[in-house]
Write a protein that holds these residues in place. Sequence first.
Motif, mmCIF file in Angstrom:
data_model
loop_
_atom_site.group_PDB
_atom_site.id
_atom_site.type_symbol
_atom_site.label_atom_id
_atom_site.label_comp_id
_atom_site.label_asym_id
_atom_site.label_seq_id
_atom_site.Cartn_x
_atom_site.Cartn_y
_atom_site.Cartn_z
ATOM 1 N N UNK A 44 -9.884 29.077 33.432
ATOM 2 C CA UNK A 44 -8.955 28.478 34.377
ATOM 3 C C UNK A 44 -9.514 28.207 35.867
ATOM 4 N N UNK A 45 -10.255 29.169 36.368
ATOM 5 C CA UNK A 45 -10.650 29.144 37.970
ATOM 6 C C UNK A 45 -11.578 27.988 38.007
ATOM 7 N N UNK A 46 -12.387 27.644 37.265
ATOM 8 C CA UNK A 46 -13.292 26.659 37.090
ATOM 9 C C UNK A 46 -13.184 25.680 36.203
ATOM 10 N N UNK A 47 -12.068 25.008 35.794
ATOM 11 C CA UNK A 47 -11.748 24.249 34.624
ATOM 12 C C UNK A 47 -12.137 22.883 35.208
ATOM 13 N N UNK A 48 -11.659 22.473 36.406
ATOM 14 C CA UNK A 48 -12.023 21.247 37.000
ATOM 15 C C UNK A 48 -13.467 20.947 36.828
ATOM 16 N N UNK A 49 -14.389 21.869 37.485
ATOM 17 C CA UNK A 49 -15.965 21.608 37.401
ATOM 18 C C UNK A 49 -16.618 21.621 36.190
ATOM 19 N N UNK A 50 -15.907 22.596 35.311
ATOM 20 C CA UNK A 50 -16.811 22.838 34.179
ATOM 21 C C UNK A 50 -16.088 21.743 32.919
ATOM 22 N N UNK A 51 -15.146 21.531 32.946
ATOM 23 C CA UNK A 51 -14.410 20.611 31.882
ATOM 24 C C UNK A 51 -14.053 19.305 32.251
ATOM 25 N N UNK A 52 -12.996 19.304 33.101
ATOM 26 C CA UNK A 52 -12.334 17.756 33.581
ATOM 27 C C UNK A 52 -13.005 16.817 34.020
ATOM 28 N N UNK A 53 -13.708 17.203 35.308
ATOM 29 C CA UNK A 53 -14.530 16.170 35.914
ATOM 30 C C UNK A 53 -15.672 15.492 34.999
ATOM 31 N N UNK A 54 -15.986 16.574 34.075
ATOM 32 C CA UNK A 54 -17.238 15.959 33.193
ATOM 33 C C UNK A 54 -16.563 15.138 32.094
ATOM 34 N N UNK A 55 -15.384 15.480 31.567
ATOM 35 C CA UNK A 55 -14.951 14.718 30.521
ATOM 36 C C UNK A 55 -14.596 13.424 31.139
ATOM 37 N N UNK A 56 -14.186 13.076 32.094
ATOM 38 C CA UNK A 56 -13.801 11.868 32.870
ATOM 39 C C UNK A 56 -14.944 10.958 33.018
#
Length: 246
Positions: free
Chosen positions: A192-204
């Motif tokens: 959760x702490x790093x979801x944006x950098x590890x998952x969300x941004x890469x997915x987009x």
Amino acid sequence: PSYLFGTFHLICKDDIPFGEQFKTAVKSAKEIYMELDMDDPATLMGGIMMMSMKEGKKLKDLYTPEEYKKISDFFKDSLQTPIGLFQSIKPELLTALIYPKMMPCNTVSGVEEEIMQLARAGNKEIKGLETMAFQSSVFDSIPYDKQARHLLEAIDSVEKRKISFGLLLTAYKNQQLDELEKLMNDPESGIEDNREVLLDNRNKNWVTQLKEIMKNTSVFTAVGAGHLIGENGLIALLRAEGYTVR
């Protein structure tokens, strides 16, 4: 049609869930994309070069003497490896070394390796959605002291994490995306702490690329299963772009 497959980076070789449907999809796709161009030797070499922390940071710099001794003892006793070999390595990458010890088998593989073998058998080239330099920058964007805490927490809770890892593995083998999502959303997962950098941004970023790639050809895309789930997962993002995903 194009195909989307969720991988699991560490799995017992006998547990890899490749059915006939899967093999047919690989054979029928014209191009195969993974997170990285896995059949390029430069990818492996680049990975080795980019494992080190920037600015000469050392593992010892990130811990008190007591904490460092705890990590050193764990690597010596549980991993049979002296911590001195890893002084410059990013702590988040060292955390990954713990997971093979959680596996209920001796022969550990990655789903990606098996996909590469199928690709080679069909004379298909693997292409990458990211470069090793980009993946390295993802880990550099997480402060090293934060990564160091994560490594220490992982060592302090190995038995608990073994149970969580087993549940993740079972959900993956049973193809239970809802259960995978629930487990990954658990604060204990550390994602959760790093979801944006590890998952969300890469997915987009991947969806932006795939929209162009899939215009002209049938593609088989294989990325970590955690990238498929949730409102910012590949399934939801592709549907939002107007694709039919089943």
